[in-house]
Design a protein around this motif. Structure first.
Motif, PDB file in Angstrom:
ATOM      1  N   ARG A 200       5.153  21.416  32.841  1.00  0.00           N
ATOM      2  CA  ARG A 200       5.408  20.272  31.955  1.00  0.00           C
ATOM      3  C   ARG A 200       4.641  19.070  32.494  1.00  0.00           C
ATOM      4  NH1 ARG A 200       9.135  16.852  29.038  1.00  0.00           N
ATOM      5  NH2 ARG A 200      10.008  17.999  27.266  1.00  0.00           N
ATOM      6  N   PRO A 201       3.350  18.979  32.204  1.00  0.00           N
ATOM      7  CA  PRO A 201       2.504  17.938  32.807  1.00  0.00           C
ATOM      8  C   PRO A 201       3.015  16.523  32.580  1.00  0.00           C
ATOM      9  CG  PRO A 201       1.169  19.588  31.685  1.00  0.00           C
ATOM     10  CD  PRO A 201       2.584  19.870  31.314  1.00  0.00           C
ATOM     11  N   GLU A 202       3.655  16.294  31.440  1.00  0.00           N
ATOM     12  CA  GLU A 202       4.102  14.934  31.143  1.00  0.00           C
ATOM     13  C   GLU A 202       5.379  14.560  31.904  1.00  0.00           C
ATOM     14  OE1 GLU A 202       6.010  17.631  28.023  1.00  0.00           O
ATOM     15  OE2 GLU A 202       4.186  17.503  29.244  1.00  0.00           O
ATOM     16  N   ASP A 203       6.094  15.541  32.457  1.00  0.00           N
ATOM     17  CA  ASP A 203       7.357  15.218  33.151  1.00  0.00           C
ATOM     18  C   ASP A 203       7.724  16.341  34.124  1.00  0.00           C
ATOM     19  OD1 ASP A 203       9.761  14.254  34.008  1.00  0.00           O
ATOM     20  OD2 ASP A 203      10.630  13.950  32.018  1.00  0.00           O
ATOM     21  N   PRO A 204       7.095  16.390  35.297  1.00  0.00           N
ATOM     22  CA  PRO A 204       7.406  17.449  36.267  1.00  0.00           C
ATOM     23  C   PRO A 204       8.865  17.439  36.723  1.00  0.00           C
ATOM     24  CG  PRO A 204       5.376  16.293  36.855  1.00  0.00           C
ATOM     25  CD  PRO A 204       6.017  15.504  35.771  1.00  0.00           C
ATOM     26  N   LYS A 205       9.465  16.249  36.778  1.00  0.00           N
ATOM     27  CA  LYS A 205      10.867  16.192  37.190  1.00  0.00           C
ATOM     28  C   LYS A 205      11.763  16.922  36.190  1.00  0.00           C
ATOM     29  CE  LYS A 205      10.337  11.687  39.476  1.00  0.00           C
ATOM     30  NZ  LYS A 205      10.770  10.275  39.500  1.00  0.00           N
ATOM     31  N   TYR A 206      11.430  16.815  34.927  1.00  0.00           N
ATOM     32  CA  TYR A 206      12.204  17.515  33.907  1.00  0.00           C
ATOM     33  C   TYR A 206      12.029  19.021  34.054  1.00  0.00           C
ATOM     34  CZ  TYR A 206      14.282  18.561  29.361  1.00  0.00           C
ATOM     35  OH  TYR A 206      15.089  19.047  28.358  1.00  0.00           O
ATOM     36  N   ALA A 207      10.825  19.448  34.389  1.00  0.00           N
ATOM     37  CA  ALA A 207      10.602  20.882  34.608  1.00  0.00           C
ATOM     38  C   ALA A 207      11.453  21.386  35.763  1.00  0.00           C
ATOM     39  CB  ALA A 207       9.119  21.140  34.879  1.00  0.00           C
ATOM     40  N   ALA A 208      11.566  20.585  36.835  1.00  0.00           N
ATOM     41  CA  ALA A 208      12.411  20.984  37.959  1.00  0.00           C
ATOM     42  C   ALA A 208      13.863  21.115  37.517  1.00  0.00           C
ATOM     43  CB  ALA A 208      12.284  19.978  39.093  1.00  0.00           C
ATOM     44  N   ARG A 209      14.298  20.204  36.647  1.00  0.00           N
ATOM     45  CA  ARG A 209      15.673  20.291  36.138  1.00  0.00           C
ATOM     46  C   ARG A 209      15.881  21.573  35.348  1.00  0.00           C
ATOM     47  NH1 ARG A 209      18.470  15.581  32.549  1.00  0.00           N
ATOM     48  NH2 ARG A 209      18.899  14.829  34.662  1.00  0.00           N
ATOM     49  N   ILE A 210      14.928  21.949  34.524  1.00  0.00           N
ATOM     50  CA  ILE A 210      15.070  23.157  33.709  1.00  0.00           C
ATOM     51  C   ILE A 210      15.094  24.404  34.594  1.00  0.00           C
ATOM     52  CG2 ILE A 210      13.965  24.549  31.922  1.00  0.00           C
ATOM     53  CD1 ILE A 210      15.342  21.948  30.951  1.00  0.00           C
ATOM     54  N   LEU A 211      14.278  24.429  35.625  1.00  0.00           N
ATOM     55  CA  LEU A 211      14.304  25.562  36.546  1.00  0.00           C
ATOM     56  C   LEU A 211      15.639  25.626  37.292  1.00  0.00           C
ATOM     57  CD1 LEU A 211      10.668  25.356  37.988  1.00  0.00           C
ATOM     58  CD2 LEU A 211      11.552  26.987  36.305  1.00  0.00           C
ATOM     59  N   TRP A 212      16.162  24.456  37.641  1.00  0.00           N
ATOM     60  CA  TRP A 212      17.490  24.410  38.282  1.00  0.00           C
ATOM     61  C   TRP A 212      18.553  24.944  37.333  1.00  0.00           C
ATOM     62  CZ3 TRP A 212      21.975  21.667  37.038  1.00  0.00           C
ATOM     63  CH2 TRP A 212      22.966  21.663  38.014  1.00  0.00           C
ATOM     64  N   TYR A 213      18.432  24.635  36.052  1.00  0.00           N
ATOM     65  CA  TYR A 213      19.368  25.154  35.054  1.00  0.00           C
ATOM     66  C   TYR A 213      19.359  26.676  35.059  1.00  0.00           C
ATOM     67  CZ  TYR A 213      20.901  26.726  30.439  1.00  0.00           C
ATOM     68  OH  TYR A 213      21.510  27.416  29.413  1.00  0.00           O
ATOM     69  N   LEU A 214      18.171  27.266  35.124  1.00  0.00           N
ATOM     70  CA  LEU A 214      18.084  28.724  35.152  1.00  0.00           C
ATOM     71  C   LEU A 214      18.767  29.282  36.395  1.00  0.00           C
ATOM     72  CD1 LEU A 214      16.915  31.311  33.847  1.00  0.00           C
ATOM     73  CD2 LEU A 214      14.921  31.006  35.325  1.00  0.00           C
ATOM     74  N   LYS A 215      18.538  28.618  37.510  1.00  0.00           N
ATOM     75  CA  LYS A 215      19.152  29.080  38.757  1.00  0.00           C
ATOM     76  C   LYS A 215      20.674  28.983  38.682  1.00  0.00           C
ATOM     77  CE  LYS A 215      20.830  27.519  42.994  1.00  0.00           C
ATOM     78  NZ  LYS A 215      21.791  26.439  43.301  1.00  0.00           N
ATOM     79  N   GLU A 216      21.203  27.897  38.146  1.00  0.00           N
ATOM     80  CA  GLU A 216      22.644  27.679  38.109  1.00  0.00           C
ATOM     81  C   GLU A 216      23.339  28.584  37.100  1.00  0.00           C
ATOM     82  OE1 GLU A 216      24.857  25.437  39.869  1.00  0.00           O
ATOM     83  OE2 GLU A 216      23.143  25.771  41.185  1.00  0.00           O
TER      84      GLU A 216
END
Length: 938
Positions: A200-216
């Protein structure tokens, strides 16, 4: 390090889009994100101010205190404390000798990086400093925690795009095949940040949140849309493979291995995300084995070019089960007959029976040998030979990228469940054989509601156990075991947090004797046990069956507690198999099979019993393994009786004791209100006898009652718990934390909260009560609170509300003065006076009932009147029990002996030095004064 410009990342973006779509459709997740974001701006600003103050003042103490306060605030960073707190504390300890270097390093590394290389340099400089160790031998924090802490600071800079890398992010992404292996901790973070930017080039922090969602959540989001492209590329490389020469060059081999890891990562995600739903929908105990990277075992095998997620029954990796199979031509889901130990003849037998009972709409597949670019071929409703595999087929991309494809999988699994029950080799029988299903013997839905209200659940104590698991889990995580937190590990195995397995004195003694190499060996053993290769049962059996372990006492209960903490999604905090409250007994209570251990290892039996209990209990208390275990214990120990017995039990006791039933009901009411009473009165008034009979009426089970007698030497260690000497495995004397009668009865009461447990303390005033009770005095009044006890400062203790105390106090004993006001306020005091209340006339009633010399009762009453006048109070009278002797007749010699050797010495002690008054209480004088008159009392 960076793979952001590769074809792989373009494929991963398609999978990431599915995860993002699922997260944005998840109302609970969106509500959580909104709640966290509502405080994020404020918390970010506060953290930036804390950092700015450090840069300006170089005051490390103020920085640490400010961080401690910041981590306790609500918001998105409440999880920082367990990891960031110890990390920062380790730096502060180093600052005792290297203050300037520590402060300078923090100023440098906590500032937002200007580039990926700058980020790597900051991480490497901090890791190098920590790895160097201090002059005082301070233990360094885990290197994996450094990226967690530094990236959190970087992520709060609104001017940057650096994502926060949570603790287990590298492991999750490596498992998916999205992050390279063999990277340093610094390189891992840079690769993580690059990946988030690429997704997500426009918002890497948001991409990290989405990956965390998958993990949780572990949510099923759909099969990766570009997975067929991976299969095609892998198949092209596999076609070039030759057993003798391999892939021809290292680059091709590494690419084939990388593609195989991506296929296995997708398979792992699919199996993990669906196992609970498949188990619940089919009522089967299923396991999810890990997909092999190569097409078959052996060094001369090509890397795989297909993937399948498998959910199998008990029996090993080759057992029958469901399989979701993806090849370059499409997707199949169905039932696979297994292969381990099966001959061609057995395959044919299974295939023939399956053909006879094949559900409508499903067909066989011909499973081609390894090496084919497309191993599956739908062939219709006749068994084609070879491995038996039946199910549904979705051609090409029909099944890809669909979150609702899980519904198709579950529907097919339900249709095939009767066949799968049959196909397990351990239970070939009728197709409706339910031996792997728990036929519940109790209405669990009703029981769980009773459990919630009557236990009750959850309580403050349950919340404490849950919090302990969270703290312990950080120590036992992959990252945590890189930097072994030995003090926390010893707390795990020796305290009651998240389940009591005893003090483990042998294990603790053995750990304390380890040198640095031994501690590292222990760390590696724990890491391999919890996170190593192979199935859980294999790793459990390796530890339990090995004589080559670095410590003594590393037993079954320790192993199971570690699994319950590290893997709560799979393991319940139930640590024993046998016994009245073991897992086998629990399964029997719930209607499970009667025999569990025949031909099975301990590890396998633990895996099966745990999985079946979880399968039954998880729908009742979803996602709450602690609550599920407490429910299981509660079901085992639940009594059909009410909290207090009915009036018949008290009535029987009152009739036997020759007192009014209303008196016992009054005492019961006092116990229910304050939880503790004291019976006080002169010696011989039956206080202890009545306390025991009354306790028996309230609680008939002797295992739920106890009696202790205090004396001047009684101590906290005797009554509650304390260290006691013991010989360890090396013949050396060590000290074991041993529980006293109160701690043991409190544990029993906590485990069986619906029935009363009663502690009788005889002669309660003879001990130094503040010394004996210690901090427990507080709990006598505040039953809903917990305190940190003297010998367990790391865990709270509370007195269960169903634990009652009955004390007895002899008012003739001068030590009554030691009972201070604080203790008096915590007890209700019930008088036992021979001339008043329920005890009045008791001796007369007893002598009448037993054909004794009733005139003695009148004599005792007259003497007590004299004593009350002489001693100016009722507390030094003669108790009735002196003359309550079965078979007591009207023999003056016997009566005189009782008086001379029991009663008169007591009076003599009270009238010491008053010879004239004392003479009137000699037997002959008493009889002469009051005679043998049968006096009638109104």
């Amino acid at each position: 390090m960076s793979r952001t410009d590769t074809v792989d990342v373009k494929r991963w973006r398609a999978k990431y889009a599915l995860i993002e779509r699922a997260a944005e459709a998840d109302k609970d997740a969106q509500a959580l994100f909104a709640e966290l974001d509502s405080d994020r701006g404020a918390r970010n600003g506060e953290l930036r101010e804390i950092l700015a103050d450090l840069v300006a003042s170089s005051d490390l103490v103020a920085f640490k205190e400010a961080m401690n306060q910041w981590t306790r605030k609500d918001g998105p960073y409440v999880g920082f404390g367990p990891i960031g707190g110890p990390w920062l504390a380790a730096l502060v300890r180093r600052a005792e000798d290297e203050y300037a270097e520590v402060v300078g390093l923090l100023k440098l590394t906590l500032q937002t990086p200007a580039s990926p290389q700058d980020a790597a340099d900051k991480l490497q400089s901090m890791e190098a400093f920590l790895a160097r160790g201090g002059s005082r031998g301070h233990r360094a924090p885990g290197p994996g925690h450094t990226a967690y802490v530094l990236s959190l600071f970087w992520s709060t800079d609104d001017g940057g795009e650096w994502p926060h890398m949570w603790e287990n992010a590298p492991h999750m992404l490596q498992r998916l095949g999205w992050l390279e292996r063999g990277l340093s901790h610094a390189e891992r973070y840079v690769a993580f940040a690059d990946l988030c930017t690429a997704l997500r080039p426009e918002d890497p922090k948001y991409a990290a949140r989405i990956l965390w969602y998958l993990k949780e959540t572990g949510a099923f989001v759909g099969i990766a849309p570009k997975v067929l492209d991976v299969c095609v590329e892998a198949a092209e490389l596999a076609a070039e493979f030759r057993p003798s020469s391999g892939y021809g060059d290292a680059r091709r081999e590494e690419r084939a291995a990388d593609l195989a890891r991506q296929l296995r990562g997708e398979a792992d995600h699919l199996s993990d995300s669906l196992i609970e739903r498949l188990s619940g929908e089919t009522g089967l105990y299923l396991e999810a084995p890990t997909l092999a990277l190569q097409q078959h075992a052996g060094e001369d095998a090509a890397y795989r070019s297909d993937l399948y997620a498998a959910w199998i029954l008990v029996g090993g990796a080759g057992a029958p089960g469901f399989r979701l199979w993806v090849t370059e031509s499409g997707v199949a889901f169905g039932l696979h007959g297994g292969w381990e130990g099966e001959s061609d003849q057995q395959h044919r037998e299974v295939g023939t029976i399956v053909q006879e009972h094949l559900p409508r709409g499903l067909s066989f597949f011909h499973v081609h040998e390894d090496g084919r670019t497309d191993r599956l071929e739908p062939v219709g409703r006749e068994y084609p030979g070879g491995e038996a595999f039946v199910g549904r087929w979705w051609k090409g991309e029909e099944a890809l990228g669909r979150a609702d494809f899980a519904d198709d999988i579950v529907a097919t699994a339900r249709a095939l469940t009767p066949l799968l029950r049959f196909m397990t080799s351990s239970q070939r029988g009728p197709l409706d054989d339910p031996s792997l299903e728990l036929a519940a013997m109790v209405d669990l839905d009703t029981e769980v509601e009773i459990f919630r209200t009557e236990r009750p659940y959850p309580s403050e104590r349950d919340a404490w156990h849950q919090e302990q698991r969270r703290v312990f889990a950080a120590c036992l995580s992959r990252e945590g075991l890189e930097d072994f937190d030995l003090p926390t590990f010893k707390r795990i195995v020796s305290t009651r947090g998240y389940g009591d397995i005893g003090a483990q004195s042998v294990l603790i003694s053995s750990i304390n004797a380890l040198d640095a190499a031994g501690i590292d060996e222990l760390r590696v053993m724990v890491r391999d046990l919890l996170w190593g290769e192979g199935r859980d049962e294999e790793r459990i059996n390796r530890v339990l069956g090995s004589d080559d372990v670095p410590v003594q006492g590393f037993g079954e209960s320790v192993v199971l507690k570690l699994f319950a903490i590290a893997h709560p999604e799979h393991w319940l905090p139930l640590f024993t198999l046998g016994g009245d409250s073991g897992k086998i007994a629990m399964l029997t209570r719930l209607g499970g099979p009667a025999r569990w251990t025949d031909g099975k290892s301990r590890g396998r039996t633990h895996v099966e019993t745990n999985a079946l209990l979880k399968q039954t209990l998880d729908p009742l208390l979803p996602g709450d393994p602690w609550g599920q275990a407490q429910l299981a214990y509660w079901l085992m120990r639940r009594s059909d009786k009410a909290l207090m017995p009915d009036h018949d039990a008290l009535g029987e006791a009152a009739e036997e004791l020759l007192i009014e039933e209303d008196f016992l009901r009054e005492i019961r009411s006092l116990l229910e209100e304050k939880k503790q009473v004291i019976f006080y009165g002169p010696p011989g008034t039956g206080k202890t006898y009545l306390a025991q009979r009354f306790a028996q009426a309230l609680q008939p089970d002797p295992a739920k009652r106890d009696i202790v007698q205090f004396h001047p030497s009684s101590s906290y260690e005797d009554f509650f718990e304390g260290f006691r000497p013991q010989i360890d495995h090396q013949g050396q004397m060590v000290y074991e934390l041993r529980k006293g009668p109160l701690a043991l009865l409190a544990e029993a009461a906590e485990a069986d909260p619906l029935t009363p447990h009663i502690m009788i303390i005889d002669e309660i005033n003879r001990a130094n009560l503040p010394r004996v009770f210690g901090e427990l005095l507080f709990l006598l009044e505040y039953r809903s609170h917990s305190v940190k006890t003297s010998y367990r400062p790391d865990e709270g203790f509370e007195l269960p509300p169903n634990l009652y105390f009955i004390g007895t106090m002899n008012t003739a004993d001068r030590s009554i003065a030691l009972v201070d006001a604080a203790l008096r306020r915590r007890f209700d005091f019930v008088p036992f006076m021979p001339h008043d209340g329920p005890m009045e006339g008791l001796l007369r009633r007893w002598l009448e009932a037993h054909d004794g010399p009733v005139w003695v009762a009148d004599l005792v009453d007259r003497v007590n009147e004299d004593l009350r006048r002489a001693l100016r109070g009722p507390h030094l009278q003669i108790g009735h029990s002196y003359f309550m002797r079965p078979g007591l007749g009207d023999d003056e010699a016997t009566l005189r002996r009782i008086w001379d050797y029991n009663v008169y010495p007591f009076i003599e002690d009270q009238l010491y030095g008053r010879e004239h008054e004392l003479a009137q209480f000699r037997w002959e004088n008493v009889v002469a004064r009051y005679g043998r008159l049968e006096l009638s009392r109104p």
